[in-house]
Write an enzyme that holds these catalytic residues in place. Structure first.
Site, short mmCIF file in Angstrom:
data_model
loop_
_atom_site.label_atom_id
_atom_site.label_comp_id
_atom_site.label_asym_id
_atom_site.label_seq_id
_atom_site.Cartn_x
_atom_site.Cartn_y
_atom_site.Cartn_z
N ASP A 141 0.81 -1.23 0.00
CA ASP A 141 0.00 0.00 0.00
C ASP A 141 0.84 1.28 0.00
O ASP A 141 0.31 2.35 -0.28
CB ASP A 141 -0.92 0.03 1.23
CG ASP A 141 -1.82 -1.19 1.32
OD1 ASP A 141 -2.05 -1.82 0.28
OD2 ASP A 141 -2.28 -1.51 2.43
N GLU A 236 -9.60 0.45 -3.57
CA GLU A 236 -10.62 -0.23 -2.75
C GLU A 236 -11.17 0.66 -1.63
O GLU A 236 -12.29 0.48 -1.17
CB GLU A 236 -10.04 -1.52 -2.15
CG GLU A 236 -8.83 -1.26 -1.23
CD GLU A 236 -8.18 -2.51 -0.68
OE1 GLU A 236 -8.63 -3.63 -0.98
OE2 GLU A 236 -7.20 -2.36 0.08
O1 F6P Z 1 -2.35 -4.00 3.44
C1 F6P Z 1 -2.12 -4.81 2.35
C2 F6P Z 1 -3.40 -5.31 1.80
O2 F6P Z 1 -3.10 -6.09 0.66
C3 F6P Z 1 -4.44 -4.22 1.48
O3 F6P Z 1 -4.13 -3.56 0.29
C4 F6P Z 1 -5.71 -5.04 1.47
O4 F6P Z 1 -6.84 -4.27 1.79
C5 F6P Z 1 -5.47 -6.05 2.54
O5 F6P Z 1 -4.08 -6.16 2.70
C6 F6P Z 1 -6.05 -7.40 2.24
O6 F6P Z 1 -5.85 -8.21 3.32
P1 F6P Z 1 -6.19 -9.76 3.35
O7 F6P Z 1 -5.06 -10.47 2.68
O8 F6P Z 1 -6.28 -10.09 4.77
O9 F6P Z 1 -7.46 -9.96 2.59
#
Ligand code: F6P
Length: 362
Positions: A141, A236
């Site tokens: 991010d 998102e």
């Molecule tokens: O923080 C990294 C990230 O990939 C975000 O961009 C995303 O919202 C989140 O992690 C997704 O997390 P998970 O793998 O728990 O679905």
């Protein structure tokens, strides 16, 4: 007696984690440390089976691999761990004292915690309890203050740009609006960088609440100029001016943040309802976290790892390695996690987007 260093990877994985491990193991070993890896965040300090002795031969060839050989978790906060009691009820317990006691009993004198803001906050809390911790900033991010870049971001942007590139021909063939949802949580870095590079018509980021009217005006303007397809990139965490961030709820037990997702489909439906154009939406999702790190991310991750070991040698703890071009520096973890890094709306990237005619939803 040899000094012992522990390395862990926490939170969502990011391309480049293995390169950090590679650098830490090689550099620390050469400086006379014994290196151990803890599986799944703090797992190795709970169960000895989850502790791995790491020698240079154990990390040979991993620097180009995605993921992390240590495994990772975003449900492993030792200060608030969900544990099932004998009656089958889930209770939130604080096991941080036990973890700290095990760390000391095993004779470690440094913990290199590789993670994003969540994992670094945990690391900082351990530092306040007396654990000698060094943070390494990881997240696709790119939302960590104090470092110009986090590793993983460049790879995620490159994957997203490739995907956007591929959408042009199919969108054009069918005169469609394609809406691509990318990751990034509350920051729009991935959307902005990949959207500009991938030739998007519209980029929606959390930093700029969007108006559907503006998006539709841009698509209609494309039509007027003979371009019958449009590409919309949505972060998102983006939201309409009069709306909320769309999410999928709390997710698995022990997570500290909601699972984001759904805004791309919502935007696509709104565009279809307003303009009657064919729309399709897709979510790039975890593709952005996968694969081999780009050269940029590998080099950054290796530099972070080596710098972390230099900090261990110098006894600089409760600090995070930060890249402040052109050098690596150490910043207090507390400072690094104070707030999330947002896109600067006056920056030249945002100006570039506007100058070349990209609609940012405002
Ligand atoms: O923080 C990294 C990230 O990939 C975000 O961009 C995303 O919202 C989140 O992690 C997704 O997390 P998970 O793998 O728990 O679905």
């Amino acid at each position: 007696m040899q000094k012992k260093l522990l390395i862990s990877t926490g939170g969502g994985d990011a391309p480049g984690l293995n390169a950090v491990i590679f650098a830490v193991v090689n550099s620390a070993t050469r400086k006379g440390w014994e290196v151990y890896g803890s599986r799944s965040g703090y797992g190795g300090l709970i169960d000895r089976d989850d502790l791995m002795r790491l020698m240079p031969e154990d990390v040979e060839g991993i620097l180009s691999q995605g993921g992390t050989i240590l495994g990772s978790t975003n449900k492993g906060n030792p200060f608030a761990k969900p544990v099932e009691n004998l009656a089958g009820e889930v209770q939130i317990v604080d096991i941080s004292d036990k973890i700290l006691a095990n760390f000391n009993r095993m004779g470690f004198s440094c913990h290199v915690a590789v993670g994003g803001d969540g994992s670094l906050e945990i690391a900082h809390r351990f530092a306040q309890k007396g654990m000698p911790v060094i943070g390494v900033p990881k997240t696709i991010d790119n939302d960590l203050e104090a470092t110009d870049r986090t590793f993983g971001f460049d790879t995620a942007v490159s994957t997203a740009t490739d995907a956007i590139d591929k959408l042009h021909s199919t969108a054009k063939s069918h005169d469609r609006v394609m809406v691509v949802e990318v990751m990034g949580r509350d920051s729009g870095w991935i959307a902005l960088y990949s959207g500009i590079s991938g030739g998007a018509d519209v980029i929606l980021v959390p930093e700029i609440p969007f108006k559907l009217d503006s998006i539709c005006a841009k698509i209609s303007d494309n039509e007027l100029h003979g371009k019958h397809y449009s590409i919309v990139v949505v972060a998102e965490g983006a939201r309409a001016e009069d709306g909320e961030v769309i999410n999928k709820g709390q997710g698995e037990l022990g997570r500290s943040e909601v699972v984001l997702g759904g805004v791309g489909e919502w935007v696509a439906n709104q565009i279809h309802q307003r303009l009657g154009k064919d729309t399709r939406s897709l979510v790039l999702g975890h593709l952005q976290r996968g694969g081999s790190p780009t050269t940029f991310d590998r080099l950054l991750a290796l530099r972070f790892g080596a710098a972390a070991v230099r900090m261990a040698e110098a006894g600089i703890f409760d600090h995070m390695v930060a890249w402040v071009p052109p050098t690596m520096t150490a910043v207090p973890i507390a400072e690094a996690i104070r707030r999330r890094k947002k896109i600067d709306l006056e920056s030249d990237k945002v100006l570039t987007a506007r100058d070349i005619g990209i609609c940012l939803g405002d």
